[in-house]
Design a protein around this motif. Structure first.
Motif, PDB file in Angstrom:
ATOM      1  N   LEU A 107      41.397  36.842  42.324  1.00 43.50           N
ATOM      2  CA  LEU A 107      40.264  37.292  43.120  1.00 43.50           C
ATOM      3  C   LEU A 107      39.937  36.317  44.236  1.00 43.50           C
ATOM      4  CD1 LEU A 107      37.982  38.506  40.181  1.00 43.50           C
ATOM      5  CD2 LEU A 107      39.790  39.746  41.380  1.00 43.50           C
ATOM      6  N   ARG A 108      39.466  36.858  45.339  1.00 39.83           N
ATOM      7  CA  ARG A 108      39.141  36.030  46.499  1.00 39.83           C
ATOM      8  C   ARG A 108      37.926  35.152  46.251  1.00 39.83           C
ATOM      9  NH1 ARG A 108      38.603  39.422  51.828  1.00 39.83           N
ATOM     10  NH2 ARG A 108      38.747  37.337  52.743  1.00 39.83           N
ATOM     11  N   ASP A 109      37.041  35.549  45.326  1.00 38.86           N
ATOM     12  CA  ASP A 109      35.827  34.753  45.121  1.00 38.86           C
ATOM     13  C   ASP A 109      36.100  33.438  44.403  1.00 38.86           C
ATOM     14  OD1 ASP A 109      36.261  35.434  42.458  1.00 38.86           O
ATOM     15  OD2 ASP A 109      34.597  36.853  42.348  1.00 38.86           O
ATOM     16  N   GLY A 110      37.358  33.262  43.932  1.00 37.60           N
ATOM     17  CA  GLY A 110      37.736  31.990  43.332  1.00 37.60           C
ATOM     18  C   GLY A 110      37.165  31.747  41.946  1.00 37.60           C
ATOM     19  N   ALA A 111      36.572  32.767  41.329  1.00 38.25           N
ATOM     20  CA  ALA A 111      36.006  32.601  39.994  1.00 38.25           C
ATOM     21  C   ALA A 111      37.101  32.259  38.992  1.00 38.25           C
ATOM     22  CB  ALA A 111      35.287  33.883  39.576  1.00 38.25           C
ATOM     23  N   ALA A 112      36.783  31.347  38.083  1.00 37.49           N
ATOM     24  CA  ALA A 112      37.753  30.930  37.078  1.00 37.49           C
ATOM     25  C   ALA A 112      38.057  32.086  36.127  1.00 37.49           C
ATOM     26  CB  ALA A 112      37.221  29.732  36.306  1.00 37.49           C
ATOM     27  N   ALA A 113      39.340  32.339  35.907  1.00 38.73           N
ATOM     28  CA  ALA A 113      39.750  33.419  35.007  1.00 38.73           C
ATOM     29  C   ALA A 113      40.011  32.854  33.616  1.00 38.73           C
ATOM     30  CB  ALA A 113      41.014  34.085  35.536  1.00 38.73           C
ATOM     31  N   PRO A 114      39.800  33.666  32.571  1.00 38.67           N
ATOM     32  CA  PRO A 114      40.154  33.220  31.221  1.00 38.67           C
ATOM     33  C   PRO A 114      41.620  32.806  31.154  1.00 38.67           C
ATOM     34  CG  PRO A 114      38.880  35.256  31.141  1.00 38.67           C
ATOM     35  CD  PRO A 114      39.226  35.020  32.576  1.00 38.67           C
ATOM     36  N   ALA A 115      41.919  31.798  30.357  1.00 40.79           N
ATOM     37  CA  ALA A 115      43.299  31.289  30.282  1.00 40.79           C
ATOM     38  C   ALA A 115      44.263  32.343  29.770  1.00 40.79           C
ATOM     39  CB  ALA A 115      43.339  30.039  29.403  1.00 40.79           C
ATOM     40  N   GLN A 116      43.820  33.138  28.810  1.00 40.88           N
ATOM     41  CA  GLN A 116      44.701  34.129  28.204  1.00 40.88           C
ATOM     42  C   GLN A 116      44.542  35.486  28.889  1.00 40.88           C
ATOM     43  OE1 GLN A 116      47.026  33.425  25.966  1.00 40.88           O
ATOM     44  NE2 GLN A 116      46.371  31.299  26.122  1.00 40.88           N
ATOM     45  N   PRO A 117      45.641  36.098  29.338  1.00 37.18           N
ATOM     46  CA  PRO A 117      45.550  37.402  30.010  1.00 37.18           C
ATOM     47  C   PRO A 117      44.900  38.487  29.168  1.00 37.18           C
ATOM     48  CG  PRO A 117      47.705  36.416  30.371  1.00 37.18           C
ATOM     49  CD  PRO A 117      47.019  35.566  29.350  1.00 37.18           C
ATOM     50  N   ASP A 118      45.042  38.412  27.833  1.00 35.02           N
ATOM     51  CA  ASP A 118      44.456  39.463  27.010  1.00 35.02           C
ATOM     52  C   ASP A 118      42.930  39.368  26.953  1.00 35.02           C
ATOM     53  OD1 ASP A 118      44.322  37.201  25.407  1.00 35.02           O
ATOM     54  OD2 ASP A 118      44.727  38.301  23.554  1.00 35.02           O
ATOM     55  N   GLN A 119      42.370  38.263  27.477  1.00 39.79           N
ATOM     56  CA  GLN A 119      40.917  38.115  27.549  1.00 39.79           C
ATOM     57  C   GLN A 119      40.384  38.305  28.970  1.00 39.79           C
ATOM     58  OE1 GLN A 119      39.104  37.564  24.625  1.00 39.79           O
ATOM     59  NE2 GLN A 119      41.121  37.927  23.720  1.00 39.79           N
ATOM     60  N   ASP A 120      41.279  38.507  29.922  1.00 40.88           N
ATOM     61  CA  ASP A 120      40.914  38.562  31.337  1.00 40.88           C
ATOM     62  C   ASP A 120      40.835  40.011  31.809  1.00 40.88           C
ATOM     63  OD1 ASP A 120      40.553  38.265  34.030  1.00 40.88           O
ATOM     64  OD2 ASP A 120      42.341  37.055  34.381  1.00 40.88           O
ATOM     65  N   PRO A 121      39.660  40.498  32.214  1.00 35.03           N
ATOM     66  CA  PRO A 121      39.533  41.880  32.689  1.00 35.03           C
ATOM     67  C   PRO A 121      40.295  42.147  33.986  1.00 35.03           C
ATOM     68  CG  PRO A 121      37.383  40.988  32.052  1.00 35.03           C
ATOM     69  CD  PRO A 121      38.332  39.831  32.095  1.00 35.03           C
ATOM     70  N   ALA A 122      40.792  41.084  34.637  1.00 30.54           N
ATOM     71  CA  ALA A 122      41.584  41.261  35.857  1.00 30.54           C
ATOM     72  C   ALA A 122      43.076  41.208  35.552  1.00 30.54           C
ATOM     73  CB  ALA A 122      41.217  40.191  36.887  1.00 30.54           C
ATOM     74  N   ALA A 123      43.436  41.373  34.281  1.00 30.64           N
ATOM     75  CA  ALA A 123      44.848  41.310  33.884  1.00 30.64           C
ATOM     76  C   ALA A 123      45.160  42.380  32.859  1.00 30.64           C
ATOM     77  CB  ALA A 123      45.178  39.925  33.310  1.00 30.64           C
ATOM     78  N   VAL A 124      46.418  42.823  32.851  1.00 32.38           N
ATOM     79  CA  VAL A 124      46.921  43.687  31.784  1.00 32.38           C
ATOM     80  C   VAL A 124      48.132  43.003  31.173  1.00 32.38           C
ATOM     81  CG1 VAL A 124      46.058  45.833  32.791  1.00 32.38           C
ATOM     82  CG2 VAL A 124      48.344  45.039  33.393  1.00 32.38           C
ATOM     83  N   VAL A 125      48.333  43.203  29.883  1.00 36.26           N
ATOM     84  CA  VAL A 125      49.432  42.531  29.191  1.00 36.26           C
ATOM     85  C   VAL A 125      50.546  43.516  28.869  1.00 36.26           C
ATOM     86  CG1 VAL A 125      47.935  40.738  28.235  1.00 36.26           C
ATOM     87  CG2 VAL A 125      48.338  42.818  26.922  1.00 36.26           C
ATOM     88  N   PHE A 126      51.768  42.986  28.801  1.00 34.27           N
ATOM     89  CA  PHE A 126      52.950  43.791  28.526  1.00 34.27           C
ATOM     90  C   PHE A 126      53.350  43.632  27.048  1.00 34.27           C
ATOM     91  CE2 PHE A 126      54.139  42.628  33.157  1.00 34.27           C
ATOM     92  CZ  PHE A 126      53.236  43.547  33.637  1.00 34.27           C
ATOM     93  N   GLY A 127      54.572  44.058  26.736  1.00 32.30           N
ATOM     94  CA  GLY A 127      55.082  43.904  25.381  1.00 32.30           C
ATOM     95  C   GLY A 127      55.305  45.235  24.703  1.00 32.30           C
ATOM     96  N   LEU A 128      56.206  45.229  23.737  1.00 33.68           N
ATOM     97  CA  LEU A 128      56.489  46.410  22.917  1.00 33.68           C
ATOM     98  C   LEU A 128      56.870  47.623  23.766  1.00 33.68           C
ATOM     99  CD1 LEU A 128      53.538  46.101  20.344  1.00 33.68           C
ATOM    100  CD2 LEU A 128      55.898  45.313  20.071  1.00 33.68           C
ATOM    101  N   GLY A 129      57.615  47.381  24.843  1.00 34.29           N
ATOM    102  CA  GLY A 129      58.060  48.471  25.692  1.00 34.29           C
ATOM    103  C   GLY A 129      57.070  48.866  26.773  1.00 34.29           C
ATOM    104  N   TYR A 130      55.936  48.195  26.841  1.00 37.85           N
ATOM    105  CA  TYR A 130      54.933  48.512  27.858  1.00 37.85           C
ATOM    106  C   TYR A 130      55.083  47.596  29.076  1.00 37.85           C
ATOM    107  CZ  TYR A 130      52.572  51.280  24.270  1.00 37.85           C
ATOM    108  OH  TYR A 130      52.268  52.212  23.329  1.00 37.85           O
ATOM    109  N   GLY A 131      54.832  48.163  30.262  1.00 38.89           N
ATOM    110  CA  GLY A 131      54.945  47.385  31.494  1.00 38.89           C
ATOM    111  C   GLY A 131      56.368  47.041  31.856  1.00 38.89           C
ATOM    112  N   PRO A 132      57.335  47.973  31.720  1.00 36.67           N
ATOM    113  CA  PRO A 132      58.738  47.652  32.010  1.00 36.67           C
ATOM    114  C   PRO A 132      58.923  47.190  33.457  1.00 36.67           C
ATOM    115  CG  PRO A 132      58.423  50.035  31.911  1.00 36.67           C
ATOM    116  CD  PRO A 132      57.158  49.414  31.406  1.00 36.67           C
ATOM    117  N   VAL A 133      59.964  46.390  33.682  1.00 34.92           N
ATOM    118  CA  VAL A 133      60.211  45.795  34.993  1.00 34.92           C
ATOM    119  C   VAL A 133      60.233  46.852  36.094  1.00 34.92           C
ATOM    120  CG1 VAL A 133      61.909  44.563  36.403  1.00 34.92           C
ATOM    121  CG2 VAL A 133      61.444  43.791  34.069  1.00 34.92           C
TER     122      VAL A 133
END
Length: 286
Positions: A193-219
């Motif tokens: 984000l442009r506002d520079g707000a600190a994001a949670p370290a783990q993507p699964d806790q970050d509302p600005a991120a989605v996580v892959f795995g188990l066939g989800y989010g293929p390349v």
């Protein structure tokens, strides 16, 4: 190029050499990497090329490769060196008997290159076009060319994301995209984000991120998505201050979300106040 329009066909792709560019057309065969099929074709201007190599390949083949300039291609910038060799869109694998012909084209290209070693000031290779969407493990991600939307799945999203609610990010609020291949541990797509707000370290806790795995989010789905967003962020124009209203949702979907919210509440992952506020938000969408 002195032989404008000549075509060199190899494994999974054919390169057409034109006066100011190389047009790469990818095959759609069942053995063709899915990323190539998703890309379809790409035009690479001469000014987007930093170098050309011809090296021995495996099992009686040679490999002709274009080295794109840094910053010239949003797809390669998003990939950040994570693509496997077989999915490199700038490699053309040829039978060894075509080595002389490949060397001719390589030399022709080299004579036109400006080897100044500088990164491109803008994207020279077109990004995959929007709209785009894919299913991550915890959300459905969609991009209409102006706004990125994350709609959480109750089966995969963390309680932190459920508390935050579904997310919408106009490109004018973004500064970049971080893509981590689903083929490695903790693959994800994270918006910065442009506002520079600190994001949670783990993507699964970050509302600005989605996580892959188990066939989800293929390349072949998530990388073109990341590249399209990255290109839109770089070329963004004025953004309206007032976001468009969210569309009304299916009542059955809302009921399912409230049920899951109740489960989080009973498990102690959501406070009484958070439960009441979020339930009211969901009911307001009916």
């Amino acid at each position: 190029m002195s032989r404008m329009g000549d075509v060199l066909a190899g494994l999974h792709a054919a390169w057409e050499f034109e006066s100011d560019s190389v047009l790469i057309r990818y095959e759609r065969g069942i053995r063709t990497p899915k990323l190539f099929q998703a890309l379809g074709e790409r035009r690479v201007p001469i000014e987007a090329i930093a170098g050309v190599t011809l090296t021995p390949g495996r099992r009686g083949t040679v490999v002709l490769r274009i080295e794109p300039r840094d910053g010239a291609d949003p797809l390669m910038e998003a990939a950040a060196g994570q693509l496997k060799e077989g999915c490199d869109p700038y490699r053309l694998v040829l039978p060894a008997e075509r080595e002389t012909l490949a060397e001719y084209y390589a030399d022709e290209l080299r004579t036109q290159l400006k080897d100044d070693g500088e990164a491109a000031e803008r994207y020279l290779v077109s990004a995959p076009e929007a709209p785009r969407q894919f299913k991550a493990y915890d959300a459905k991600a969609s991009f209409d060319g102006k706004t990125v939307h994350f709609r959480w799945f109750w089966t995969g999203a963390s309680s932190a994301k459920w508390k935050a609610g579904d997310q919408s990010f106009p490109v004018g609020e973004l500064s970049g995209v971080e893509w981590r291949s689903p083929e490695v541990f903790e693959g994800h797509l994270r918006l910065t984000l442009r506002d520079g707000a600190a994001a949670p370290a783990q993507p699964d806790q970050d509302p600005a991120a989605v996580v892959f795995g188990l066939g989800y989010g293929p390349v072949h789905e998530s990388l073109p998505f990341a590249a399209a967003v990255l290109a839109a962020v770089l070329h963004r124009g004025p953004v309206a201050a007032v976001p468009a209203g969210a569309p009304r949702r299916d009542p059955a979907d809302i009921a399912e979300r409230i049920r899951h919210l109740g489960e989080l509440h009973q498990a102690g992952l959501v406070t009484d106040e958070e439960f009441s506020v979020k339930k009211a938000e969901l009911l307001a969408e009916l």
